[in-house]
Design a protein around this motif. Structure first.
Motif, PDB file in Angstrom:
ATOM      1  N   ILE A 178       0.255  15.316   0.405  1.00  0.00           N
ATOM      2  CA  ILE A 178       0.654  14.679  -0.856  1.00  0.00           C
ATOM      3  C   ILE A 178      -0.575  14.013  -1.444  1.00  0.00           C
ATOM      4  CG2 ILE A 178       2.086  12.936  -1.981  1.00  0.00           C
ATOM      5  CD1 ILE A 178       4.141  13.310   0.267  1.00  0.00           C
ATOM      6  N   TRP A 179      -0.849  14.340  -2.700  1.00  0.00           N
ATOM      7  CA  TRP A 179      -1.932  13.715  -3.460  1.00  0.00           C
ATOM      8  C   TRP A 179      -1.291  12.785  -4.466  1.00  0.00           C
ATOM      9  CZ3 TRP A 179      -6.781  14.564  -1.898  1.00  0.00           C
ATOM     10  CH2 TRP A 179      -7.019  15.702  -1.122  1.00  0.00           C
ATOM     11  N   SER A 180      -1.883  11.626  -4.689  1.00  0.00           N
ATOM     12  CA  SER A 180      -1.284  10.660  -5.595  1.00  0.00           C
ATOM     13  C   SER A 180      -2.339   9.931  -6.407  1.00  0.00           C
ATOM     14  CB  SER A 180      -0.484   9.628  -4.795  1.00  0.00           C
ATOM     15  OG  SER A 180       0.038   8.616  -5.634  1.00  0.00           O
ATOM     16  N   SER A 181      -1.943   9.540  -7.599  1.00  0.00           N
ATOM     17  CA  SER A 181      -2.719   8.565  -8.357  1.00  0.00           C
ATOM     18  C   SER A 181      -2.709   7.277  -7.539  1.00  0.00           C
ATOM     19  CB  SER A 181      -2.054   8.320  -9.708  1.00  0.00           C
ATOM     20  OG  SER A 181      -2.501   7.109 -10.282  1.00  0.00           O
ATOM     21  N   PRO A 182      -3.791   6.503  -7.590  1.00  0.00           N
ATOM     22  CA  PRO A 182      -3.794   5.228  -6.876  1.00  0.00           C
ATOM     23  C   PRO A 182      -2.918   4.148  -7.518  1.00  0.00           C
ATOM     24  CG  PRO A 182      -5.913   5.608  -7.934  1.00  0.00           C
ATOM     25  CD  PRO A 182      -5.099   6.844  -8.136  1.00  0.00           C
ATOM     26  N   SER A 183      -2.440   4.380  -8.722  1.00  0.00           N
ATOM     27  CA  SER A 183      -1.552   3.422  -9.378  1.00  0.00           C
ATOM     28  C   SER A 183      -0.330   3.187  -8.495  1.00  0.00           C
ATOM     29  CB  SER A 183      -1.126   3.988 -10.733  1.00  0.00           C
ATOM     30  OG  SER A 183      -0.124   3.196 -11.300  1.00  0.00           O
ATOM     31  N   SER A 184       0.108   1.939  -8.404  1.00  0.00           N
ATOM     32  CA  SER A 184       1.222   1.622  -7.495  1.00  0.00           C
ATOM     33  C   SER A 184       2.498   2.381  -7.843  1.00  0.00           C
ATOM     34  CB  SER A 184       1.491   0.116  -7.471  1.00  0.00           C
ATOM     35  OG  SER A 184       1.977  -0.347  -8.704  1.00  0.00           O
ATOM     36  N   ARG A 185       2.713   2.685  -9.127  1.00  0.00           N
ATOM     37  CA  ARG A 185       3.939   3.402  -9.490  1.00  0.00           C
ATOM     38  C   ARG A 185       3.957   4.820  -8.944  1.00  0.00           C
ATOM     39  NH1 ARG A 185       1.088   2.426 -14.311  1.00  0.00           N
ATOM     40  NH2 ARG A 185       0.563   4.229 -15.580  1.00  0.00           N
ATOM     41  N   CYS A 186       2.801   5.366  -8.648  1.00  0.00           N
ATOM     42  CA  CYS A 186       2.712   6.690  -8.031  1.00  0.00           C
ATOM     43  C   CYS A 186       2.552   6.578  -6.517  1.00  0.00           C
ATOM     44  CB  CYS A 186       1.531   7.471  -8.609  1.00  0.00           C
ATOM     45  SG  CYS A 186       1.707   7.866 -10.353  1.00  0.00           S
ATOM     46  N   ALA A 187       1.650   5.724  -6.074  1.00  0.00           N
ATOM     47  CA  ALA A 187       1.353   5.601  -4.646  1.00  0.00           C
ATOM     48  C   ALA A 187       2.567   5.132  -3.848  1.00  0.00           C
ATOM     49  CB  ALA A 187       0.175   4.662  -4.433  1.00  0.00           C
ATOM     50  N   THR A 188       3.378   4.254  -4.425  1.00  0.00           N
ATOM     51  CA  THR A 188       4.587   3.783  -3.743  1.00  0.00           C
ATOM     52  C   THR A 188       5.544   4.941  -3.505  1.00  0.00           C
ATOM     53  OG1 THR A 188       4.343   1.603  -4.759  1.00  0.00           O
ATOM     54  CG2 THR A 188       6.514   2.157  -3.900  1.00  0.00           C
ATOM     55  N   LEU A 189       5.736   5.763  -4.518  1.00  0.00           N
ATOM     56  CA  LEU A 189       6.593   6.942  -4.382  1.00  0.00           C
ATOM     57  C   LEU A 189       5.997   7.934  -3.401  1.00  0.00           C
ATOM     58  CD1 LEU A 189       8.966   8.768  -5.226  1.00  0.00           C
ATOM     59  CD2 LEU A 189       7.556   9.533  -7.153  1.00  0.00           C
ATOM     60  N   ALA A 190       4.708   8.182  -3.502  1.00  0.00           N
ATOM     61  CA  ALA A 190       4.040   9.132  -2.605  1.00  0.00           C
ATOM     62  C   ALA A 190       4.171   8.686  -1.143  1.00  0.00           C
ATOM     63  CB  ALA A 190       2.573   9.286  -2.992  1.00  0.00           C
ATOM     64  N   ASP A 191       3.989   7.393  -0.898  1.00  0.00           N
ATOM     65  CA  ASP A 191       4.114   6.875   0.472  1.00  0.00           C
ATOM     66  C   ASP A 191       5.539   7.046   1.006  1.00  0.00           C
ATOM     67  OD1 ASP A 191       1.434   6.176   0.600  1.00  0.00           O
ATOM     68  OD2 ASP A 191       1.799   4.075   0.057  1.00  0.00           O
ATOM     69  N   ALA A 192       6.530   6.793   0.161  1.00  0.00           N
ATOM     70  CA  ALA A 192       7.929   6.960   0.582  1.00  0.00           C
ATOM     71  C   ALA A 192       8.219   8.424   0.903  1.00  0.00           C
ATOM     72  CB  ALA A 192       8.877   6.450  -0.502  1.00  0.00           C
ATOM     73  N   LEU A 193       7.719   9.330   0.079  1.00  0.00           N
ATOM     74  CA  LEU A 193       7.919  10.760   0.337  1.00  0.00           C
ATOM     75  C   LEU A 193       7.137  11.209   1.566  1.00  0.00           C
ATOM     76  CD1 LEU A 193       7.806  12.143  -3.301  1.00  0.00           C
ATOM     77  CD2 LEU A 193       9.795  12.100  -1.768  1.00  0.00           C
ATOM     78  N   GLY A 194       5.924  10.685   1.727  1.00  0.00           N
ATOM     79  CA  GLY A 194       5.118  11.021   2.892  1.00  0.00           C
ATOM     80  C   GLY A 194       5.811  10.623   4.183  1.00  0.00           C
ATOM     81  N   SER A 195       6.405   9.452   4.191  1.00  0.00           N
ATOM     82  CA  SER A 195       7.145   9.001   5.369  1.00  0.00           C
ATOM     83  C   SER A 195       8.350   9.897   5.638  1.00  0.00           C
ATOM     84  CB  SER A 195       7.621   7.557   5.185  1.00  0.00           C
ATOM     85  OG  SER A 195       6.541   6.682   5.146  1.00  0.00           O
ATOM     86  N   ARG A 196       9.055  10.212   4.588  1.00  0.00           N
ATOM     87  CA  ARG A 196      10.275  11.026   4.716  1.00  0.00           C
ATOM     88  C   ARG A 196       9.954  12.461   5.155  1.00  0.00           C
ATOM     89  NH1 ARG A 196      15.788   9.530   3.305  1.00  0.00           N
ATOM     90  NH2 ARG A 196      16.928  11.455   3.452  1.00  0.00           N
ATOM     91  N   LEU A 197       8.855  13.016   4.630  1.00  0.00           N
ATOM     92  CA  LEU A 197       8.489  14.414   4.915  1.00  0.00           C
ATOM     93  C   LEU A 197       7.430  14.528   6.016  1.00  0.00           C
ATOM     94  CD1 LEU A 197       8.256  15.602   1.195  1.00  0.00           C
ATOM     95  CD2 LEU A 197      10.081  16.170   2.819  1.00  0.00           C
ATOM     96  N   THR A 198       7.020  13.417   6.568  1.00  0.00           N
ATOM     97  CA  THR A 198       5.930  13.340   7.557  1.00  0.00           C
ATOM     98  C   THR A 198       4.683  14.106   7.097  1.00  0.00           C
ATOM     99  OG1 THR A 198       6.785  15.153   8.925  1.00  0.00           O
ATOM    100  CG2 THR A 198       7.480  12.917   9.509  1.00  0.00           C
ATOM    101  N   PRO A 250       0.686  13.615   5.222  1.00  0.00           N
ATOM    102  CA  PRO A 250      -0.362  12.663   4.860  1.00  0.00           C
ATOM    103  C   PRO A 250      -0.418  12.481   3.343  1.00  0.00           C
ATOM    104  CG  PRO A 250      -1.321  14.779   5.460  1.00  0.00           C
ATOM    105  CD  PRO A 250       0.160  14.879   5.734  1.00  0.00           C
ATOM    106  N   VAL A 251      -0.777  11.275   2.941  1.00  0.00           N
ATOM    107  CA  VAL A 251      -0.890  10.937   1.525  1.00  0.00           C
ATOM    108  C   VAL A 251      -2.322  10.483   1.249  1.00  0.00           C
ATOM    109  CG1 VAL A 251      -0.116   9.376  -0.314  1.00  0.00           C
ATOM    110  CG2 VAL A 251       1.528  10.214   1.392  1.00  0.00           C
ATOM    111  N   THR A 252      -2.909  11.040   0.205  1.00  0.00           N
ATOM    112  CA  THR A 252      -4.245  10.637  -0.220  1.00  0.00           C
ATOM    113  C   THR A 252      -4.200  10.255  -1.692  1.00  0.00           C
ATOM    114  OG1 THR A 252      -5.272  12.169   1.346  1.00  0.00           O
ATOM    115  CG2 THR A 252      -6.661  11.343  -0.449  1.00  0.00           C
ATOM    116  N   CYS A 253      -4.710   9.068  -2.002  1.00  0.00           N
ATOM    117  CA  CYS A 253      -4.826   8.655  -3.401  1.00  0.00           C
ATOM    118  C   CYS A 253      -6.153   9.173  -3.949  1.00  0.00           C
ATOM    119  CB  CYS A 253      -4.764   7.138  -3.518  1.00  0.00           C
ATOM    120  SG  CYS A 253      -3.111   6.480  -3.214  1.00  0.00           S
ATOM    121  N   ASP A 254      -6.102   9.703  -5.154  1.00  0.00           N
ATOM    122  CA  ASP A 254      -7.281  10.299  -5.771  1.00  0.00           C
ATOM    123  C   ASP A 254      -7.409   9.790  -7.207  1.00  0.00           C
ATOM    124  OD1 ASP A 254      -8.968  12.231  -7.215  1.00  0.00           O
ATOM    125  OD2 ASP A 254      -8.878  13.399  -5.365  1.00  0.00           O
TER     126      ASP A 254
END
Length: 178
Positions: free
Chosen positions: A48-68, A70-74
């Motif tokens: 999962i690639w995400s904008s570092p903005s919290s509105r994106c990174a928060t969602l990306a982290d939740a999906l990363g946890s659910r789907l196991t 890795p999440v990288t902010c770019d």
């Protein structure tokens, strides 16, 4: 395949310009995670690639946890910088400036902000990396980057005048290799 996901609704008054401004997600966004994760599981993403903005990174982290996954902010995935327009009502912006922007979104720069050409250049580099990697992934970002990323992934000219994806929307794109 690349799953392009725009962040859910944010906690800010309607009609406010908030490009780079870091605003939190609106209450209730977590309710969409189970269905969204089920839809995303079908593409067998590797990352999962995400904008570092919290509105994106928060969602990306939740999906990363659910789907196991890795999440990288770019930084390439950040929203357009609207400079002095940030935090102001769209209706309060000078009509003349908005008309100039509509006439040439590629070259126009809001006072202290970023040109459309800058956004395309930034997102082009990211798209090229995804095309070379050729691995299924999820991208969580904003209306600006997600307006041009599908075309860049398919190696076609992007349009800054295209309608941005709706807040919370998901689009699956088959990226062209190379």
């Amino acid at each position: 395949m690349v799953a392009l996901l725009r962040h859910p609704a944010v906690r800010i008054a309607p009609g406010i310009c908030y490009g780079r401004t870091d605003v939190p997600l609106a209450d209730g966004w977590r309710q969409s995670i189970p269905a969204l994760a089920a839809s995303l599981a079908t593409i067998a993403a590797q990352h999962i690639w995400s904008s570092p903005s919290s509105r994106c990174a928060t969602l990306a982290d939740a999906l990363g946890s659910r789907l196991t996954l890795p999440v990288t902010c770019d930084e390439h995935l950040t929203e357009l910088d609207f400079g002095a327009w940030e935090g102001r009502a769209w209706d309060a912006l000078p009509r003349h400036d908005l008309d100039l922007w509509a006439m040439d979104p590629f070259a126009f720069r809001p006072p202290g902000g970023e040109r459309g050409a800058d956004l395309i250049a930034r997102v082009s580099g990211f798209a090229a990396q995804l095309r070379i990697a050729a691995q299924p992934c999820i991208v969580v970002s904003h209306g600006g980057p997600l307006r041009v990323l599908p075309e860049l992934l398919c190696d076609t000219p992007p349009s800054l005048l295209a309608t941005p994806p709706l807040v919370g929307s998901l689009r699956i794109v088959t990226a062209r290799r190379g």
